[in-house]
Design a protein around this motif. Structure first.
Motif, PDB file in Angstrom:
ATOM      1  N   ILE A   3       0.853  -1.186   0.000  1.00  7.89           N
ATOM      2  CA  ILE A   3       0.000   0.000   0.000  1.00  7.89           C
ATOM      3  C   ILE A   3       0.890   1.237   0.000  1.00  7.89           C
ATOM      4  O   ILE A   3       1.751   1.397   0.858  1.00  7.89           O
ATOM      5  N   ARG A   6      -3.267   6.152   1.051  1.00  2.00           N
ATOM      6  CA  ARG A   6      -4.680   5.943   1.370  1.00  2.00           C
ATOM      7  C   ARG A   6      -5.316   7.305   1.619  1.00  2.00           C
ATOM      8  O   ARG A   6      -4.787   8.092   2.408  1.00  2.00           O
ATOM      9  N   ILE A  37      -7.199   3.239  -1.927  1.00  2.00           N
ATOM     10  CA  ILE A  37      -5.882   2.768  -1.525  1.00  2.00           C
ATOM     11  C   ILE A  37      -5.081   2.601  -2.810  1.00  2.00           C
ATOM     12  O   ILE A  37      -5.473   1.841  -3.695  1.00  2.00           O
ATOM     13  N   THR A  39      -1.986   1.049  -4.545  1.00  2.00           N
ATOM     14  CA  THR A  39      -1.068  -0.057  -4.296  1.00  2.00           C
ATOM     15  C   THR A  39      -0.104  -0.191  -5.467  1.00  2.00           C
ATOM     16  O   THR A  39      -0.254   0.489  -6.483  1.00  2.00           O
ATOM     17  N   LEU A 157      -6.667  -8.932   1.461  1.00  2.00           N
ATOM     18  CA  LEU A 157      -6.311  -7.595   1.947  1.00  2.00           C
ATOM     19  C   LEU A 157      -7.006  -7.286   3.274  1.00  2.00           C
ATOM     20  O   LEU A 157      -8.210  -7.430   3.404  1.00  2.00           O
ATOM     21  N   VAL A 159      -7.290  -4.152   6.066  1.00  6.39           N
ATOM     22  CA  VAL A 159      -6.988  -2.731   6.305  1.00  6.39           C
ATOM     23  C   VAL A 159      -7.527  -2.280   7.649  1.00  6.39           C
ATOM     24  O   VAL A 159      -8.372  -2.852   8.234  1.00  6.39           O
TER      25      VAL A 159
END
Length: 159
Positions: A3, A6, A37, A39, A157, A159
């Motif tokens: 990541i 964000r 996000i 990436t 994923l 978060v």
């Protein structure tokens, strides 16, 4: 998957996304917290902290979690037999012989949700290489290029 950044989404960008995702706009409730996000692979859209949408090239497509939230998918679905499930879980592309049913309105290069025959649970998101009717008729060849599947980095994923 790494990541990089964000951030919350701006209203103008949100309107563009809603116009693009059609029936999947139901995934974004009116008062939802929507973030992006960035990436090293695909950028992902978090809705209330869950990765429900993602960017694929310049298109916004649902993730498997997004497809699961939708319950009944009316457009862009492809049903595969149970023999194809283990291959799809490993990221394989979808071959025509494994396809049992498909939305007849699917055209080449459409985003499709691949579901299993028995439970109708989403297994993969892909890009169609042929039309829906051709997927059912063909006895050989690749029908869908898989871009996201159960067990990949997006599925796992946190978060």
């Amino acid at each position: 998957m790494k990541i990089k950044k964000r951030y919350h989404i701006k209203k103008k960008k949100m309107k563009e996304i809603l116009d693009q995702i059609g029936e999947f706009s139901l995934l974004i409730p009116r008062k939802a917290t929507v973030e992006i996000i960035e990436t090293d692979e695909n950028d992902i859209i978090l809705i209330n902290g869950e990765p429900l949408l993602m960017f694929m090239d310049e298109r916004v497509v649902p993730t498997l979690r997004g497809a699961i939230h939708m319950k009944d998918i009316e457009k862009g679905y492809v049903v595969v037999d149970m023999g194809a499930v283990r291959f799809l879980a490993n990221g394989a592309d979808v071959m025509s012989p494994g396809i049992v049913d498909a939305d007849p309105e699917i055209e080449r290069d459409d985003i499709v949700i691949v579901v299993d025959e028995k439970h109708r649970k989403p297994l993969a998101v892909g890009i169609s290489l042929i039309s829906g009717p051709e997927m059912i008729e063909n006895d050989s060849g690749k029908a869908i290029k898989t871009i996201h599947h159960i067990g990949d980095a997006i599925w796992n994923l946190e978060v």
